[in-house]
Design a protein around this motif. Structure first.
Motif, PDB file in Angstrom:
ATOM      1  N   MET A   1     -50.768  -8.222 -56.280  1.00  0.00           N
ATOM      2  CA  MET A   1     -50.075  -9.136 -57.346  1.00  0.00           C
ATOM      3  C   MET A   1     -50.226 -10.416 -56.596  1.00  0.00           C
ATOM      4  O   MET A   1     -49.947 -10.863 -55.481  1.00  0.00           O
ATOM      5  CB  MET A   1     -48.467  -8.847 -57.521  1.00  0.00           C
ATOM      6  N   GLU A   2     -50.848 -11.459 -57.477  1.00  0.00           N
ATOM      7  CA  GLU A   2     -51.080 -12.627 -57.128  1.00  0.00           C
ATOM      8  C   GLU A   2     -49.743 -13.697 -57.421  1.00  0.00           C
ATOM      9  O   GLU A   2     -49.456 -13.582 -58.512  1.00  0.00           O
ATOM     10  CB  GLU A   2     -52.292 -13.334 -57.878  1.00  0.00           C
ATOM     11  N   LEU A   3     -49.223 -14.541 -56.492  1.00  0.00           N
ATOM     12  CA  LEU A   3     -48.122 -15.314 -56.842  1.00  0.00           C
ATOM     13  C   LEU A   3     -48.616 -16.677 -57.136  1.00  0.00           C
ATOM     14  O   LEU A   3     -49.656 -17.250 -56.683  1.00  0.00           O
ATOM     15  CB  LEU A   3     -47.108 -15.258 -55.691  1.00  0.00           C
ATOM     16  N   GLY A   4     -48.255 -17.516 -58.032  1.00  0.00           N
ATOM     17  CA  GLY A   4     -48.353 -18.680 -58.517  1.00  0.00           C
ATOM     18  C   GLY A   4     -47.805 -19.856 -57.417  1.00  0.00           C
ATOM     19  O   GLY A   4     -47.025 -19.326 -56.890  1.00  0.00           O
ATOM     20  N   THR A   5     -48.180 -21.015 -57.740  1.00  0.00           N
ATOM     21  CA  THR A   5     -47.754 -21.799 -56.793  1.00  0.00           C
ATOM     22  C   THR A   5     -46.006 -21.902 -56.933  1.00  0.00           C
ATOM     23  O   THR A   5     -45.527 -21.990 -57.904  1.00  0.00           O
ATOM     24  CB  THR A   5     -48.183 -23.456 -57.165  1.00  0.00           C
ATOM     25  N   GLY A   6     -45.301 -21.992 -55.891  1.00  0.00           N
ATOM     26  CA  GLY A   6     -43.923 -22.138 -55.829  1.00  0.00           C
ATOM     27  C   GLY A   6     -43.239 -20.723 -56.131  1.00  0.00           C
ATOM     28  O   GLY A   6     -42.156 -20.783 -56.225  1.00  0.00           O
ATOM     29  N   SER A   7     -44.011 -19.872 -56.235  1.00  0.00           N
ATOM     30  CA  SER A   7     -43.466 -18.306 -56.407  1.00  0.00           C
ATOM     31  C   SER A   7     -43.037 -17.619 -55.135  1.00  0.00           C
ATOM     32  O   SER A   7     -43.763 -18.141 -54.213  1.00  0.00           O
ATOM     33  CB  SER A   7     -44.290 -17.484 -57.220  1.00  0.00           C
ATOM     34  N   HIS A   8     -42.285 -16.664 -55.333  1.00  0.00           N
ATOM     35  CA  HIS A   8     -42.036 -15.952 -54.062  1.00  0.00           C
ATOM     36  C   HIS A   8     -42.005 -14.242 -54.570  1.00  0.00           C
ATOM     37  O   HIS A   8     -41.839 -14.088 -55.937  1.00  0.00           O
ATOM     38  CB  HIS A   8     -40.862 -16.166 -53.587  1.00  0.00           C
ATOM     39  N   ALA A   9     -42.401 -13.457 -53.689  1.00  0.00           N
ATOM     40  CA  ALA A   9     -42.398 -12.039 -54.099  1.00  0.00           C
ATOM     41  C   ALA A   9     -40.943 -11.604 -54.491  1.00  0.00           C
ATOM     42  O   ALA A   9     -39.916 -12.303 -53.937  1.00  0.00           O
ATOM     43  CB  ALA A   9     -43.021 -11.336 -52.868  1.00  0.00           C
ATOM     44  N   GLN A  10     -40.892 -10.781 -55.184  1.00  0.00           N
ATOM     45  CA  GLN A  10     -39.677 -10.108 -55.539  1.00  0.00           C
ATOM     46  C   GLN A  10     -39.098  -9.030 -54.425  1.00  0.00           C
ATOM     47  O   GLN A  10     -39.988  -8.368 -54.344  1.00  0.00           O
ATOM     48  CB  GLN A  10     -39.586  -9.584 -57.159  1.00  0.00           C
ATOM     49  N   VAL A  11     -37.871  -9.262 -54.005  1.00  0.00           N
ATOM     50  CA  VAL A  11     -37.393  -8.330 -53.195  1.00  0.00           C
ATOM     51  C   VAL A  11     -36.327  -7.338 -54.111  1.00  0.00           C
ATOM     52  O   VAL A  11     -35.449  -7.844 -54.789  1.00  0.00           O
ATOM     53  CB  VAL A  11     -36.575  -9.275 -52.142  1.00  0.00           C
ATOM     54  N   VAL A  12     -36.460  -6.144 -54.167  1.00  0.00           N
ATOM     55  CA  VAL A  12     -35.892  -5.306 -54.596  1.00  0.00           C
ATOM     56  C   VAL A  12     -35.153  -4.234 -53.573  1.00  0.00           C
ATOM     57  O   VAL A  12     -35.989  -3.657 -52.934  1.00  0.00           O
ATOM     58  CB  VAL A  12     -36.676  -4.282 -55.897  1.00  0.00           C
ATOM     59  N   ALA A  13     -34.001  -4.193 -53.653  1.00  0.00           N
ATOM     60  CA  ALA A  13     -33.355  -3.106 -52.659  1.00  0.00           C
ATOM     61  C   ALA A  13     -32.774  -1.796 -53.361  1.00  0.00           C
ATOM     62  O   ALA A  13     -32.219  -1.975 -54.273  1.00  0.00           O
ATOM     63  CB  ALA A  13     -32.007  -3.624 -52.032  1.00  0.00           C
ATOM     64  N   LEU A  14     -33.635  -0.707 -52.859  1.00  0.00           N
ATOM     65  CA  LEU A  14     -33.095   0.642 -53.384  1.00  0.00           C
ATOM     66  C   LEU A  14     -31.985   1.100 -52.484  1.00  0.00           C
ATOM     67  O   LEU A  14     -32.546   1.418 -51.306  1.00  0.00           O
ATOM     68  CB  LEU A  14     -34.265   1.345 -53.515  1.00  0.00           C
ATOM     69  N   VAL A  15     -30.977   1.548 -53.000  1.00  0.00           N
ATOM     70  CA  VAL A  15     -29.685   2.236 -52.262  1.00  0.00           C
ATOM     71  C   VAL A  15     -29.637   3.455 -52.464  1.00  0.00           C
ATOM     72  O   VAL A  15     -28.814   3.816 -53.650  1.00  0.00           O
ATOM     73  CB  VAL A  15     -28.577   1.334 -52.104  1.00  0.00           C
ATOM     74  N   PRO A  16     -30.121   4.660 -51.863  1.00  0.00           N
ATOM     75  CA  PRO A  16     -29.831   5.859 -52.298  1.00  0.00           C
ATOM     76  C   PRO A  16     -28.194   6.087 -51.906  1.00  0.00           C
ATOM     77  O   PRO A  16     -27.904   5.757 -50.974  1.00  0.00           O
ATOM     78  CB  PRO A  16     -30.709   6.839 -51.490  1.00  0.00           C
ATOM     79  N   ALA A  17     -27.518   6.873 -52.924  1.00  0.00           N
ATOM     80  CA  ALA A  17     -26.365   7.317 -52.649  1.00  0.00           C
ATOM     81  C   ALA A  17     -25.834   8.444 -53.287  1.00  0.00           C
ATOM     82  O   ALA A  17     -25.884   8.841 -54.524  1.00  0.00           O
ATOM     83  CB  ALA A  17     -25.502   5.982 -53.155  1.00  0.00           C
ATOM     84  N   HIS A  18     -24.991   9.280 -52.527  1.00  0.00           N
ATOM     85  CA  HIS A  18     -24.560  10.512 -52.994  1.00  0.00           C
ATOM     86  C   HIS A  18     -22.820  10.511 -52.448  1.00  0.00           C
ATOM     87  O   HIS A  18     -22.964  10.565 -51.182  1.00  0.00           O
ATOM     88  CB  HIS A  18     -25.078  11.710 -52.553  1.00  0.00           C
TER      89      HIS A  18
END
Length: 96
Positions: A1-18
């Motif tokens: 994925m290419e990011l535009g000027t001033g953009s940042h990568a999206q950080v997604v936290a996956l939390v498995p839970a039982h």
């Protein structure tokens, strides 16, 4: 994925839970307190019978609830043939 000027990568936290109603608040609070906060926090509630889902939502997390995921172990989630493989999760998350 290419990011535009001033953009940042999206950080997604996956939390498995039982059934993590007791431990989840501290874990989610820790994520929200990071210097670079996640753009999304998704709790994957695996057949929970306690208040894990309610606690996660109250803490501002998105929740994905598994259905009929009984008798499955964590290694099954890492195989490409499993319906719970990473590519499957990635497609589901992208469609939200």
């Amino acid at each position: 994925m290419e990011l535009g000027t001033g953009s940042h990568a999206q950080v997604v936290a996956l939390v498995p839970a039982h059934n993590e109603e007791a431990a989840l608040p501290a874990a989610l609070d820790s994520l929200w307190q990071q210097t670079r906060r996640p753009d999304r926090v998704i709790v994957i509630a695996d057949n929970c019978t306690d208040r894990t889902v309610d606690v996660a939502r109250a803490a501002g997390a998105e929740v994905f609830e598994t259905v009929a995921n009984t008798h499955k172990k964590a290694p099954a989630a890492s195989t490409r043939r499993s319906p719970y493989c990473w590519n499957c999760w990635r497609r589901r998350i992208a469609s939200w």
